[in-house]
Design an enzyme around this catalytic site. Structure first.
Site, mmCIF file in Angstrom:
data_model
loop_
_atom_site.group_PDB
_atom_site.id
_atom_site.type_symbol
_atom_site.label_atom_id
_atom_site.label_comp_id
_atom_site.label_asym_id
_atom_site.label_seq_id
_atom_site.Cartn_x
_atom_site.Cartn_y
_atom_site.Cartn_z
ATOM 1 N N GLY A 54 0.874 -1.174 0.000
ATOM 2 C CA GLY A 54 0.000 0.000 0.000
ATOM 3 C C GLY A 54 0.902 1.212 0.000
ATOM 4 O O GLY A 54 1.881 1.261 -0.734
ATOM 5 N N SER A 56 3.256 3.199 2.587
ATOM 6 C CA SER A 56 3.769 3.030 3.944
ATOM 7 C C SER A 56 3.603 4.270 4.817
ATOM 8 O O SER A 56 3.408 4.157 6.031
ATOM 9 C CB SER A 56 5.232 2.592 3.906
ATOM 10 O OG SER A 56 6.016 3.524 3.213
ATOM 11 N N CYS A 86 6.231 -5.362 0.617
ATOM 12 C CA CYS A 86 6.372 -4.028 0.044
ATOM 13 C C CYS A 86 6.210 -2.929 1.105
ATOM 14 O O CYS A 86 7.101 -2.769 1.931
ATOM 15 C CB CYS A 86 5.396 -3.887 -1.114
ATOM 16 S SG CYS A 86 5.932 -2.704 -2.336
ATOM 17 N N HIS A 177 5.477 -8.963 -4.471
ATOM 18 C CA HIS A 177 4.088 -9.249 -4.070
ATOM 19 C C HIS A 177 3.681 -10.679 -4.402
ATOM 20 O O HIS A 177 3.044 -10.909 -5.434
ATOM 21 C CB HIS A 177 3.130 -8.294 -4.799
ATOM 22 C CG HIS A 177 3.228 -6.877 -4.354
ATOM 23 N ND1 HIS A 177 2.403 -6.338 -3.389
ATOM 24 C CD2 HIS A 177 4.061 -5.885 -4.742
ATOM 25 C CE1 HIS A 177 2.727 -5.070 -3.192
ATOM 26 N NE2 HIS A 177 3.723 -4.770 -4.000
ATOM 27 N N GLU A 179 1.272 -12.266 -3.306
ATOM 28 C CA GLU A 179 -0.198 -12.382 -3.331
ATOM 29 C C GLU A 179 -0.762 -12.118 -4.727
ATOM 30 O O GLU A 179 -1.926 -12.383 -4.983
ATOM 31 C CB GLU A 179 -0.829 -11.434 -2.297
ATOM 32 C CG GLU A 179 -0.856 -9.953 -2.643
ATOM 33 C CD GLU A 179 0.481 -9.226 -2.433
ATOM 34 O OE1 GLU A 179 1.499 -9.909 -2.196
ATOM 35 O OE2 GLU A 179 0.487 -7.988 -2.543
HETATM 36 N N1 GLN Z 1 5.940 2.775 -2.757
HETATM 37 C C1 GLN Z 1 5.184 2.341 -1.623
HETATM 38 C C2 GLN Z 1 5.750 2.925 -0.332
HETATM 39 O O1 GLN Z 1 6.799 3.459 -0.342
HETATM 40 C C3 GLN Z 1 5.147 0.833 -1.522
HETATM 41 C C4 GLN Z 1 4.475 0.251 -2.743
HETATM 42 C C5 GLN Z 1 3.735 -1.010 -2.465
HETATM 43 O O2 GLN Z 1 3.468 -1.391 -1.340
HETATM 44 N N2 GLN Z 1 3.325 -1.651 -3.542
HETATM 45 O O3 GLN Z 1 5.132 2.831 0.693
#
Ligand code: GLN
Length: 204
Positions: A54, A56, A86, A177, A179
């Site tokens: 998501g 962060s 991620c 990922h 998932e």
């Molecule tokens: N770029 C997002 C971040 O820095 C992480 C991307 C992801 O979770 N797909 O939080």
């Protein structure tokens, strides 16, 4: 249907923001029961927790607003298995380049959006022996990489010289990922961590 091997465990998925459904589906495919976690009380009834991808910075703020940050930190330190993908990986890192609110329990330094704009999303086939003898698809979406691990953390996978998966005892992280692919081996690996913890956790 629940897999016999996983019949006694329930894996929580932090559901404040990000790719929650995809993890639910990935767990369902391998027969693991899951529950969405939004409240601190829910941390008590799970045998493992997935921190999804998501944003962060948003996730870090929401963890504070929902009063989950501190109890979660304590549960992880007490041995609750966690799997960060991620953004979830970023939240777990002790050190992030550019400070932001986060859980900060895993001995590694990460760089957000490390792959830059040119190839900010891509997928590759690689063999990660810890998870499977077969090559698997690794999907990266504006992914971080791990600059270094230290202390008790160890690297599980590297891509072009950068660490993209790591483990420190009860903490597992991937900057890709799993998932989003049909290959359930990383979720099964994590479910096995939850089973092992459930069996050794005397408090349950
Ligand atoms: N770029 C997002 C971040 O820095 C992480 C991307 C992801 O979770 N797909 O939080």
């Amino acid at each position: 249907m629940t897999n016999e091997r996983y019949k006694d465990i329930t894996v929580g998925i932090l559901a404040l923001q990000g790719s929650v459904i995809e993890h639910e589906q990935a767990l369902a495919r391998i027969g693991v029961r899951s529950v969405q976690v939004r409240k601190r009380e829910q941390l008590e009834n799970i045998d493992g927790l997935i921190l999804p991808g998501g944003e962060s910075t948003t996730l870090g703020k929401l963890l504070g607003l929902f009063g989950i940050m501190e109890p979660l930190r304590e549960r992880i330190r007490a041995g609750l298995p966690v799997f960060g993908t991620c953004a979830g990986l970023i939240l777990l890192a002790e050190e992030i380049e550019g400070e932001q609110p986060h859980i900060g329990v895993m001995q590694m330094r990460v760089r957000r959006n490390a792959y830059g704009r040119q190839i900010d999303s891509f997928s590759v086939r690689e063999r990660v022996a810890e998870f499977s003898p077969q090559p698997m698809e690794l999907v990266f979406i504006r992914a971080p990489w791990i600059e270094r691990v230290y202390g008790e953390a160890r690297a599980l996978a590297e891509l072009n010289g950068h660490i993209v998966a790591a483990r420190q005892n009860n903490m597992l992280v991937t900057s890709f990922h799993p998932e989003l692919t049909d290959n359930g081996c990383v979720h099964a690996y994590f479910a096995d961590m939850a089973v092992a913890w459930k069996q050794t956790d005397k408090n349950k």
